[in-house]
Design a protein around this motif. Structure first.
Motif, mmCIF file in Angstrom:
data_model
loop_
_atom_site.group_PDB
_atom_site.id
_atom_site.type_symbol
_atom_site.label_atom_id
_atom_site.label_comp_id
_atom_site.label_asym_id
_atom_site.label_seq_id
_atom_site.Cartn_x
_atom_site.Cartn_y
_atom_site.Cartn_z
ATOM 1 N N ASN A 359 8.273 2.371 0.161
ATOM 2 C CA ASN A 359 7.343 2.162 -1.084
ATOM 3 C C ASN A 359 6.576 2.790 -1.446
ATOM 4 O O ASN A 359 6.319 2.724 -2.283
ATOM 5 C CB ASN A 359 5.916 1.281 0.257
ATOM 6 C CG ASN A 359 6.767 -0.213 1.149
ATOM 7 O OD1 ASN A 359 7.484 -1.175 0.205
ATOM 8 N ND2 ASN A 359 5.674 -0.737 1.627
ATOM 9 N N MET A 432 3.605 -2.131 -2.323
ATOM 10 C CA MET A 432 2.636 -1.270 -2.272
ATOM 11 C C MET A 432 3.289 -0.741 -4.071
ATOM 12 O O MET A 432 1.995 -0.361 -4.947
ATOM 13 C CB MET A 432 3.776 -0.303 -2.135
ATOM 14 C CG MET A 432 2.505 1.213 -2.687
ATOM 15 S SD MET A 432 2.820 2.106 -1.368
ATOM 16 C CE MET A 432 2.614 1.846 0.113
ATOM 17 N N THR A 442 -3.617 0.309 -2.299
ATOM 18 C CA THR A 442 -2.541 -0.262 -1.279
ATOM 19 C C THR A 442 -2.238 0.344 0.293
ATOM 20 O O THR A 442 -3.737 0.729 0.777
ATOM 21 C CB THR A 442 -1.756 0.679 -1.905
ATOM 22 O OG1 THR A 442 -2.055 2.399 -1.777
ATOM 23 C CG2 THR A 442 -1.396 0.904 -3.384
#
Length: 495
Positions: A359, A432, A442
Motif C-alpha cells: 500500500n 491506498m 488513507t
C-alpha cells in the motif's frame, strides 16, 4: 413413503436464523457436564433462544455492497438495513430502483429488499464530540488554540453530564468559553429516515480512519448485548473504539473481527450512474473471530498447558455474536470461516505485513502492485521495512508461548508473502493509492502506524515505517491542497 421433516425457517425480525433444527437436537445440551465435553464449534451451533435477526450495515462502499448483496441472496435472508452517512446517498436511493447490483464476470445481479436509514449528524473536532448547541473549537478567541479549546469543551461536557445537564451558575462557566447561543438543531431533510431503535447486529465496512465518526452516530443504539463485526483493513481500530467510545468494559458491545480477501471495486464511470453498483473482481474469503471482551492477553494463550478450543466457555459466545457468525458463515459467496482469536490475530498480522509494503510503496510510486517486482532498489526498501515489522511482531507479548512464531513471522517468510501477493495482484491499484489519487484520508495510521505504536510499546523504534507513514500522509496532503486550489470547469457549453 412419508417425507422427512426438514429444517424450520423462522421469518420476521425475531427468531433463530434459517436451518434451526427440531427440539430433539437440544436434548444433548441440557446438562452442563455434557456441554463442557463438547467442542466450541458444537456449542456455537447449538440452538439458541429468539434473537433479533435484523443486521445493520454501516458503510456502503465496495465491501459493504458486496456483503449486503450476498446476505440477501441466501435462503431465508435476514432483514438488512443500510445506514447511509450522507443525505445525498439517501436521496439517490429514493430515486433509484432501490437495488444493489453486483457484477461478477459478465453477469450483473440486481437484488433488492433492503431498508435504509440515515445516521444522525455528529460533530467531532480535535477528537472531541460536540453536543447540539455547543460552540465550535474555532469560535474561541484567537489566543486559544483549537486543541486547547477542544479540551475546554470536553471538560464542560463532562461537567454537564455529572450534574445531569443542569445549567451552571452565573460564575460557573469557563471564562474563555464563548457564549452559548442556545440554538436547537433545525429539522433536516433526512430526519424521516433517522432511527433510535436498538441495533443488535452491526457490520462496519467503512474505512478504518472513519470508524470513530461513523460509530459515534450510532453508539447510543448499541449495548453490551449487541455485536459489531469489523470488516476493514489495518489493526488497532478496536483499541481506538474502546478508548474514545466505550471506555467502560461493561458497556462495550461484543466484537467480531474479520479479514476479507475479496476483490471489489467500483468503476468511477459506473459510480456516477449508479452509486449502488460494484464489481466483484476477485473471489476470496473472510476469516472471522469473536474477540474476548477483555482482549487477547498472554495469559489467554499460556495460562494452561492443555488449553485449546474445548476450554472456551459457553458464555464466550453471546447470542447476537452466535447469530451473526452463523449468518455470515452460511453465506456461500462470502466464504466466511470462523477461527479462534489467537489464530485470527496471526492472520491479521500476516495481512498487515503485506499491506505495510504494497500500500504505501505503490502510493508513493503511483504505480500498480506489479511495479514492485523485479526491482532490486525497491527490494532493499522492502527488506528494511520487513526487518522492523518482523522484529515487532515476534516480540508482541500476546504471541509469546505460541510455537513456530519466529518462523512464521520471519522477515524472509514475510518477503515471500509480499512477493506472492504482488504477483497475483500485479494489475491491481491498491486501495491506498486510490485514496491518495482522490485526496482522501488513507488507512496508513492503522497499517504502518500500528507497527510503529506496537514497536514503541516493546521498546523498538521503527524509524523506516515511521518515515514511510509520514511521507504517505504528506503526499495525501499535497493532493488535497491541489484539489482545493483547482478551479472547476464546465464543458459542453454553447458559445
Amino acid at each position: 413413503m412419508e417425507a422427512k421433516a426438514g429444517p424450520t425457517n423462522v421469518e420476521g425480525e425475531f427468531g433463530a436464523e434459517a436451518e434451526v433444527q427440531d427440539s430433539g437436537q437440544n436434548d444433548s445440551f441440557e446438562t452442563e457436564g455434557l456441554q463442557r465435553s463438547l467442542s466450541a464449534i458444537d456449542r456455537q451451533y447449538a440452538a439458541q433462544p429468539e434473537q433479533p435477526r435484523r443486521i445493520h450495515i454501516l458503510g456502503t462502499g465496495s465491501i459493504g455492497k458486496l456483503v449486503a448483496h450476498s446476505l440477501r441472496g441466501i435462503a431465508n435472508p435476514p432483514p438488512i438495513t443500510l445506514v447511509f452517512h450522507r443525505y445525498r446517498l439517501l436521496e439517490a436511493w429514493e430515486q433509484s430502483k432501490k437495488q444493489i447490483t453486483i457484477q461478477d464476470d459478465d453477469f450483473k445481479v440486481p437484488r433488492g429488499g433492503y431498508d435504509v436509514e440515515l445516521m444522525s449528524e455528529v460533530r467531532r473536532q480535535h477528537g472531541v464530540e460536540l453536543e447540539n448547541g455547543q460552540p465550535s473549537v474555532y469560535d474561541f478567541p484567537d489566543e486559544v488554540q483549537p486543541h486547547e479549546a477542544a479540551k475546554i469543551l470536553e471538560q464542560q461536557r463532562k461537567e454537564n453530564a455529572a450534574t445531569q445537564h443542569q445549567e451552571l451558575g452565573a460564575g460557573g462557566q469557563a471564562p474563555l468559553s464563548p457564549p452559548q447561543d442556545g440554538k436547537k438543531r433545525r429539522p433536516g431533510r433526512g430526519d424521516y429516515a433517522m432511527s433510535n431503535e436498538p441495533i443488535h447486529n452491526l457490520i462496519v465496512t467503512t474505512k478504518a480512519a472513519f470508524t470513530i465518526p461513523a460509530l459515534s452516530a450510532v453508539k447510543h443504539r448499541l449495548s453490551s448485548n449487541s455485536t459489531v463485526c469489523f470488516l476493514q483493513n489495518g489493526m488497532g481500530i478496536i483499541d481506538d473504539v474502546n478508548k474514545q467510545l466505550f471506555p467502560k468494559e461493561a458497556d462495550r458491545p461484543n466484537y467480531v473481527q474479520g479479514i476479507i480477501t475479496h476483490g471489489v471495486n467500483v468503476p468511477p464511470a459506473a459510480a456516477e450512474r449508479d452509486p449502488f453498483f460494484a464489481v466483484h473482481a476477485g473471489h476470496g474469503t473472510i476469516a472471522l473471530g469473536l474477540l474476548p471482551r477483555s482482549g487477547i492477553k498472554q495469559t489467554t494463550i499460556t495460562g494452561r498447558k492443555d488449553s485449546d478450543s474445548r476450554d472456551v466457555k459457553t458464555e464466550f459466545f453471546p447470542p447476537s455474536a452466535r447469530y451473526l457468525l452463523r449468518t455470515l458463515t452460511r453465506t456461500p459467496v462470502l466464504c466466511a470461516v470462523g477461527f479462534t482469536p489467537t489464530e485470527l490475530l496471526q492472520q491479521q498480522l500476516e495481512k498487515l505485513a503485506v499491506n505495510s509494503i504494497l500500500n504505501p510503496l505503490t502510493s508513493l510510486l503511483d504505480a500498480r502492485n506489479g511495479a514492485l517486482l523485479h526491482n532490486f532498489a525497491l527490494t532493499r526498501t522492502m527488506r528494511l521495512l520487513l526487518a522492523e515489522t518482523s522484529l515487532v511482531i515476534r516480540t508482541l507479548p500476546e504471541l509469546q508461548g505460541i510455537p513456530n512464531i519466529n518462523t512464521r513471522f520471519s522477515a524472509e517468510r514475510l518477503e515471500t508473502l509480499v512477493i506472492s501477493v504482488a504477483h497475483k495482484t500485479r494489475d491491481n491499484v491498491s486501495s491506498m493509492l486510490a485514496d491518495v489519487r482522490a485526496g482522501r484520508r488513507t488507512e496508513i495510521e492503522y497499517i504502518n502506524g500500528y507497527i510503529v505504536r506496537r514497536g514503541e510499546e516493546v521498546g523498538i523504534k521503527c524509524v523506516v515505517n515511521y518515515g514511510i507513514m509520514q511521507t504517505v500522509v504528506g503526499k495525501c496532503m499535497i493532493t488535497q491542497r491541489e484539489a482545493q486550489d483547482a478551479v472547476p470547469m464546465e464543458t459542453g457549453l454553447n458559445p
